[in-house]
Design a protein around this motif. Structure first.
Motif, PDB file in Angstrom:
ATOM      1  N   ASP A 127      12.071 -60.150  49.417  1.00  0.00           N
ATOM      2  CA  ASP A 127      11.943 -59.842  50.836  1.00  0.00           C
ATOM      3  C   ASP A 127      11.354 -58.444  51.051  1.00  0.00           C
ATOM      4  O   ASP A 127      11.066 -57.730  50.089  1.00  0.00           O
ATOM      5  CB  ASP A 127      13.287 -60.021  51.560  1.00  0.00           C
ATOM      6  CG  ASP A 127      14.342 -58.993  51.198  1.00  0.00           C
ATOM      7  OD1 ASP A 127      14.033 -58.004  50.509  1.00  0.00           O
ATOM      8  OD2 ASP A 127      15.506 -59.182  51.616  1.00  0.00           O
ATOM      9  N   GLU A 128      11.197 -58.064  52.311  1.00  0.00           N
ATOM     10  CA  GLU A 128      10.559 -56.795  52.644  1.00  0.00           C
ATOM     11  C   GLU A 128      11.383 -55.582  52.206  1.00  0.00           C
ATOM     12  O   GLU A 128      10.863 -54.470  52.133  1.00  0.00           O
ATOM     13  CB  GLU A 128      10.254 -56.711  54.147  1.00  0.00           C
ATOM     14  CG  GLU A 128      11.421 -56.955  55.057  1.00  0.00           C
ATOM     15  CD  GLU A 128      11.720 -58.430  55.303  1.00  0.00           C
ATOM     16  OE1 GLU A 128      12.845 -58.703  55.715  1.00  0.00           O
ATOM     17  OE2 GLU A 128      10.874 -59.294  55.069  1.00  0.00           O
ATOM     18  N   GLU A 129      12.663 -55.799  51.886  1.00  0.00           N
ATOM     19  CA  GLU A 129      13.514 -54.713  51.387  1.00  0.00           C
ATOM     20  C   GLU A 129      13.571 -54.687  49.866  1.00  0.00           C
ATOM     21  O   GLU A 129      14.309 -53.903  49.279  1.00  0.00           O
ATOM     22  CB  GLU A 129      14.918 -54.843  51.965  1.00  0.00           C
ATOM     23  CG  GLU A 129      14.955 -54.680  53.471  1.00  0.00           C
ATOM     24  CD  GLU A 129      16.326 -54.906  54.054  1.00  0.00           C
ATOM     25  OE1 GLU A 129      17.297 -55.077  53.288  1.00  0.00           O
ATOM     26  OE2 GLU A 129      16.430 -54.918  55.287  1.00  0.00           O
ATOM     27  N   GLY A 130      12.804 -55.564  49.226  1.00  0.00           N
ATOM     28  CA  GLY A 130      12.749 -55.603  47.775  1.00  0.00           C
ATOM     29  C   GLY A 130      13.851 -56.412  47.106  1.00  0.00           C
ATOM     30  O   GLY A 130      14.029 -56.338  45.898  1.00  0.00           O
ATOM     31  N   ARG A 131      14.587 -57.193  47.881  1.00  0.00           N
ATOM     32  CA  ARG A 131      15.675 -58.005  47.327  1.00  0.00           C
ATOM     33  C   ARG A 131      15.166 -59.403  46.985  1.00  0.00           C
ATOM     34  O   ARG A 131      14.441 -60.026  47.756  1.00  0.00           O
ATOM     35  CB  ARG A 131      16.825 -58.114  48.320  1.00  0.00           C
ATOM     36  CG  ARG A 131      17.479 -56.773  48.587  1.00  0.00           C
ATOM     37  CD  ARG A 131      18.598 -56.870  49.566  1.00  0.00           C
ATOM     38  NE  ARG A 131      19.761 -57.464  48.917  1.00  0.00           N
ATOM     39  CZ  ARG A 131      20.926 -57.661  49.524  1.00  0.00           C
ATOM     40  NH1 ARG A 131      21.071 -57.318  50.789  1.00  0.00           N
ATOM     41  NH2 ARG A 131      21.935 -58.193  48.877  1.00  0.00           N
ATOM     42  N   GLY A 132      15.589 -59.889  45.826  1.00  0.00           N
ATOM     43  CA  GLY A 132      15.236 -61.245  45.436  1.00  0.00           C
ATOM     44  C   GLY A 132      16.001 -62.258  46.267  1.00  0.00           C
ATOM     45  O   GLY A 132      17.202 -62.112  46.485  1.00  0.00           O
ATOM     46  N   CYS A 133      15.308 -63.266  46.743  1.00  0.00           N
ATOM     47  CA  CYS A 133      15.903 -64.294  47.599  1.00  0.00           C
ATOM     48  C   CYS A 133      15.662 -65.672  47.000  1.00  0.00           C
ATOM     49  O   CYS A 133      14.630 -65.906  46.365  1.00  0.00           O
ATOM     50  CB  CYS A 133      15.285 -64.251  48.993  1.00  0.00           C
ATOM     51  SG  CYS A 133      15.480 -62.670  49.826  1.00  0.00           S
TER      52      CYS A 133
END
Length: 67
Positions: free
Chosen positions: A54-60
């Protein structure tokens, strides 16, 4: 109360409600690092559909369950 099956049962009951409303597919998501949620979804028949950052760098992760 982790690792006692509560999350798996809660999702199972929610899926039963969706079936009563004739919903054909449930789409669920969790963060990549949330192993507990992933196990709950997979224990209820979840199929991995998509993985992204995502845009915050978290894997989804996105799963679906055919009902």
């Amino acid at each position: 109360k982790r690792k006692k099956g509560y999350g798996t049962e809660i999702l199972n009951q929610g899926l039963q409600i969706l079936r009563r409303y004739d919903v054909k597919r449930a789409v669920l998501g969790c963060y990549l690092e949330n192993i507990g949620s992933r196990k709950v979804i997979e224990a209820n028949g979840g199929i991995l559909d998509k993985e992204w950052v995502d845009e915050e760098g978290r894997g989804c992760l996105r799963f679906y369950i055919d009902l």
